[in-house]
Write an enzyme that holds these catalytic residues in place. Sequence first.
Site, PDB file in Angstrom:
ATOM      1  N   HIS A 375       0.798  -1.224   0.000  1.00  0.00           N
ATOM      2  CA  HIS A 375       0.000   0.000   0.000  1.00  0.00           C
ATOM      3  C   HIS A 375       0.828   1.271   0.000  1.00  0.00           C
ATOM      4  CE1 HIS A 375      -4.137  -1.493   0.531  1.00  0.00           C
ATOM      5  NE2 HIS A 375      -3.601  -2.486   1.205  1.00  0.00           N
ATOM      6  N   LYS A 566      -8.559  13.549   5.031  1.00  0.00           N
ATOM      7  CA  LYS A 566      -7.698  12.363   5.010  1.00  0.00           C
ATOM      8  C   LYS A 566      -6.697  12.479   6.143  1.00  0.00           C
ATOM      9  CE  LYS A 566      -6.707  13.230   0.770  1.00  0.00           C
ATOM     10  NZ  LYS A 566      -6.596  12.201  -0.244  1.00  0.00           N
ATOM     11  N   ARG A 567      -5.972  11.393   6.371  1.00  0.00           N
ATOM     12  CA  ARG A 567      -4.929  11.404   7.394  1.00  0.00           C
ATOM     13  C   ARG A 567      -3.985  12.576   7.161  1.00  0.00           C
ATOM     14  NH1 ARG A 567      -0.066   8.343   7.145  1.00  0.00           N
ATOM     15  NH2 ARG A 567      -0.895   7.342   5.278  1.00  0.00           N
ATOM     16  N   LYS A 572       0.691  14.147   1.943  1.00  0.00           N
ATOM     17  CA  LYS A 572      -0.662  14.429   1.456  1.00  0.00           C
ATOM     18  C   LYS A 572      -0.883  15.923   1.247  1.00  0.00           C
ATOM     19  CE  LYS A 572      -2.582  10.213   3.497  1.00  0.00           C
ATOM     20  NZ  LYS A 572      -3.085   9.528   2.292  1.00  0.00           N
ATOM     21  N   THR A 674      -8.738   6.207  -1.968  1.00  0.00           N
ATOM     22  CA  THR A 674     -10.111   5.768  -2.247  1.00  0.00           C
ATOM     23  C   THR A 674     -11.088   6.916  -2.026  1.00  0.00           C
ATOM     24  OG1 THR A 674     -10.291   4.884   0.012  1.00  0.00           O
ATOM     25  CG2 THR A 674      -9.723   3.334  -1.743  1.00  0.00           C
ATOM     26  N   LYS A 678     -14.689   8.069  -4.011  1.00  0.00           N
ATOM     27  CA  LYS A 678     -15.965   8.368  -3.347  1.00  0.00           C
ATOM     28  C   LYS A 678     -16.467   9.750  -3.735  1.00  0.00           C
ATOM     29  CE  LYS A 678     -14.178   5.619   0.438  1.00  0.00           C
ATOM     30  NZ  LYS A 678     -13.409   5.699   1.704  1.00  0.00           N
TER      31      LYS A 678
END
Length: 827
Positions: A375, A566-567, A572, A674, A678
């Site tokens: 991942h 998100k985290r 990110k 993901t 969505k």
Amino acid sequence: MPRRPSPCRERPKLTAHDPSHATTVAALKSEVQRRLTYTIGKDNASASPRDWFVATALAARDRLVESWLASTKRNYVEDRRRVYYLSLEFLVGRILIDTLTNLGLTAAMRDALAELGVDLEKLREVEPDAALGNGGLGRLAACFMDSMATLDIAAMGYGIRYDHGLFRQTIKDGWQHEYPEDWLSFGNAWQFPRPEITYDVGFGGHVESARLADGMLAHVWVPAETIVAVAYDTPVVGWRGRHVNTLRLWSARAPDPLRLDAFNQGDHVGALTEQVRAEAISKVLYPSDATPAGQELRLRQEYFFAAASLQDLVRRHMKQSGDIRKLADKVAIQLNDTHPAIGVAELMRLLVDVHGVDWKEAWRITQATFSYTNHTLLPEALETWPVWLMEKLLPRHMQIIYLINAMHLDGLRAQGVSDANVLAAVSLIDEHHGRAVRMGHLAFLGSHKVNGVSALHSELVKETVFRDFHRLYPDRIVNKTNGVTFRRWLLEANPALSGLLAETIGPAVFDDPTKLVELERFADDETFQHRFMAAKRANKDRLAATIFDSVAVRVDPAALYDVQIKRIHEYKRQLLNVLEAVALYLDIVSQPARDFPPRVKIFAGKAAASYHQAKLIIKLANDVAQVVNADPAARGLLKIVFLPNYNVSLAEKIIPAADLSEQISTAGMEASGTGNMKFALNGALTIGTLDGANVEIRERVGDDNIFIFGLTAQQVEESRARGIDARETIATSPRLAAALDAIARGMFSPDDKHRYAQLVDTLTYYDHFLVTKDFDSYCAAQRRVDARWRDTKAWTRAAILNTARVAWFSSDRTIREYAEEIWKVEA
């Protein structure tokens, strides 16, 4: 995509005018009432909302038990090949509406409860989230469990029943604070305790060797400590309730609850020491590994759940077939990331030491049984464990790993591989950093297939972390792009849009998501566009109320909702988003005559408790929000909110309301994502780099319906090779320089003007994640967003096409690919 169910197996569509609906309502009303009276022990007048929730959940659970038992029986009768999904995380979220939806009982239960004077939507809010995961990894596992049940695959998920799961996040004065998450404080209506299903899991001790009568050398591990794994089962029902699988979670217990002799001698605390030590294993998800004790606990967790799960599945296999040598013929085990990788050594121990299988055959069975999902390309996520710790906790497994490694390297030498650098790179033991076991290498070597989770990621896996392995085993790495379950992320999370879809293209779209493509012919239809955006507006109104209730900030639902949830991690790049917000704010204040479309920037996510830089980014986002939201010169054109305690249930409120989806990670660092799927499914347009599954989303929705910016993965590597000192980049970008200067001089931190000096210095001199390099491109993309947003018809058309063209990102498609190409089971 799942095939359309045959008419004989399809549940009828129940409506308020259908006599069968009335019958179902009456039955559910009676079942809920019975559970409230005889299980909860309350009457209607004294029952609390939680009492009604438990009664409703148990009534729903009762409805799926028969199918669950029938599915289990059929697996045995038909001697079906089984899939076991091992994951340290299962971010399940709330279960009530998910179960009712898959059983086709949502409308009937809503009506039944209404007759009892109870609102189903209020009960939905009462249920705690099963917070057994951190982010995408755990949520993916939950989506996969749903799809495996929907596709009628005989599967079982294995994980840990954490008492507290991931921490509960609160924001105080802009800072993140962590508190124990208490999802089990009132019990769990969905689980079935299995106190009769227990396994001993050993730690420490020593290994004894003895010669058998045939001259073979046998090894016996004598652990110094034993922990008991106790099973708790949760049924996972597939779409329309035709098949039900099991999620089995392990709870850790001491063999003896307390030392009675010590307790009677007055050492009441010391008497519980062994119990506390044992139960710590299943106490908290991801305990900090910043200390030696924390690192040891993390390894104990991983071995505990892998060992219990393998003992359980081997027991089941032996009961069914009686021949351990047929394990690979009947069993497929998927390792979800490196956390369960120790299972490779554990299965070898069970085969060789317990069942007496020859080493060579045991290794063949192990490789044929396991497959491994990678991942991440981040080195810290490809776990390594110090050899000394492995030898201390798992001495027999360390012997097995040494032997696997020796035979692996000897085999390569025999094939003519003599380059010392290559052999060192593929060794299971890293000899250069204090000697450590490379768990990613163990997972790769012990599996017959290794998959990445997006097309780009899988190629990067071949080129980076497993480059040398890929050259040696060129057929082992394959791609399986992630997917999400449309049942939760569209049908449940967005009933307004789901109802419109069912009315426009038919309810069959929920059986076969490929029918979403039929929406394309309505993309330019003004009536449909109006109704599509009306559904979006209803979701935005609901989110606006949630924002006000949570952080007391009023936002305009007519504004563009710009969302990054998100985290919190530097790669990110929430920081890039905050910097652009600062630049936009400065523009709004300094250019009052300019036309700025109103925008609401929405952040949510948790930072690891020991990740200081990520927590500082959260503080910065909140500090900027406080200044911007209170400044009348901003004229309400920009609002910023950070919603605390991000979880699945909060995501279900945010995603349907989003207009713009922020997927802005440094290219080459996000495996898939993901959330991007969505958002697109719910009609949000993506602004993002060519990273992870963004690449494939662009291919499907079209260049005109996505906003791509920034460096590519190859350009990122080239840029880093030239250096990550950003002074020259900053000097050529006046807006970036102004934003950094405002942060550095304390515009957003008047109580501590030097709070962000280190953060700005890092961006200036050591910008590893290339925030500054992508800043101007990101700002330009945001202005393209503004232009499209002003053209309501063009924006709506693009939103409709996003929903219409993302059917491929269903987790049903992903699982079907796993089933056919890796697990070799029929879906």
